[in-house]
Design an enzyme around this catalytic site. Structure first.
Site, PDB file in Angstrom:
ATOM      1  N   TYR A  74     -27.194 -39.681   7.989  1.00 60.49           N
ATOM      2  CA  TYR A  74     -27.373 -41.130   7.787  1.00 60.49           C
ATOM      3  C   TYR A  74     -26.191 -41.877   8.404  1.00 60.49           C
ATOM      4  CZ  TYR A  74     -27.599 -45.561   5.121  1.00 60.49           C
ATOM      5  OH  TYR A  74     -27.637 -46.883   4.747  1.00 60.49           O
ATOM      6  N   LYS A 103     -26.278 -44.705  11.461  1.00 61.27           N
ATOM      7  CA  LYS A 103     -25.829 -46.090  11.282  1.00 61.27           C
ATOM      8  C   LYS A 103     -24.687 -46.416  12.260  1.00 61.27           C
ATOM      9  CE  LYS A 103     -28.553 -47.582   7.945  1.00 61.27           C
ATOM     10  NZ  LYS A 103     -29.462 -48.723   8.085  1.00 61.27           N
TER      11      LYS A 103
END
Ligand SMILES: NC(=O)c1ccc[n+]([C@@H]2O[C@H](COP(=O)([O-])OP(=O)(O)OC[C@H]3O[C@@H](n4cnc5c(N)ncnc54)[C@H](OP(=O)(O)O)[C@@H]3O)[C@@H](O)[C@H]2O)c1
Length: 195
Positions: free
Chosen positions: A92, A96
């Site tokens: 994740y 990002k």
């Protein structure tokens, strides 16, 4: 308002939605997934990139013509983990970080078309995404209000909650932001329309 439903990983659904919408002022790229991992599964990394990176990229590309017409804005809901990895969700975090870098390029490329591109550097918000992770979290309503406040102030990076606000000043005046501005200068200004 024209309600449309789409999966941001589906090129055909994005194209269909773009064809159904006549005018658009703000594109908010909010869809996201976060799965606990330890970088051992390529599939999990791919899943994060499909939603958190290619999702906002492909949505932005599809809706840029409408936003150019309205002199609108793109809002990419990112995360503080774009700046420093949270190693319990590394895939994740990487997705990002990539989306922040993409946002910077999109901002420089779209500036000549009058489209503002914002990155929202969210801290922990009380949603389903981090249910069970017991840390202080901001209410989604106040984070949403903070995003619109940041847009009104014309902030490129928006820090809309108490945790993110604690590093806002350091980011706005820091070396990385300075480099971004310097590198953005390499994008050619569009040729002026003869009058
Ligand atoms: N909550 C936090 O602490 C936090 C912190 C930093 C950043 N963020 C970011 O804030 C954004 C919103 O997250 P959240 O906290 O509201 O998470 P959430 O409660 O898990 O909601 C995620 C949303 O994304 C949608 N979504 C997921 N995959 C999609 C796809 N392929 N196509 C279309 N929609 C999809 C989900 O729709 P369905 O319900 O239909 O699956 C859901 O509405 C995300 O980008 C997240 O990374 C959140």
């Amino acid at each position: 308002m024209t309600p449309v439903t789409l999966d941001v990983t589906s090129a055909s659904q994005i194209q269909r939605a773009a064809a159904e919408i006549d005018a658009l002022d703000i594109l908010i790229n909010n869809a996201g997934i976060a799965i606990y991992d330890d970088l051992s599964s390529f599939e999990v990394i791919e899943q994060h990139f499909a939603v958190n990176f290619f999702g906002p990229l492909n949505m932005s590309r599809a809706f840029l013509p409408l936003l150019t017409r309205s002199k609108g804005a793109i809002v990419n809901n990112l995360s503080l983990v774009a700046l420093a990895a949270l190693p319990i969700i590394p895939a994740y975090s990487i997705s990002k970080a990539a989306a922040l870098n993409m946002t910077q390029s999109l901002r420089a490329i779209s500036a000549g078309q009058g489209v503002m591109v914002h990155a929202v550097m969210l801290g922990p918000i009380d949603t389903d995404m981090n249910r069970g992770f017991e840390i202080p979290k901001a209410p989604p309503e106040s984070a949403a209000a903070g995003i619109f406040d940041g847009m009104e102030r014309g902030e490129e990076e928006i820090f809309p909650d108490p945790v993110s606000q604690s590093i806002a000043e350091a980011w706005h005046t820091g070396a990385a932001k300075g480099l971004e501005r310097q590198f953005a200068g390499f994008v050619k200004a569009p040729a002026k329309t003869p009058v």
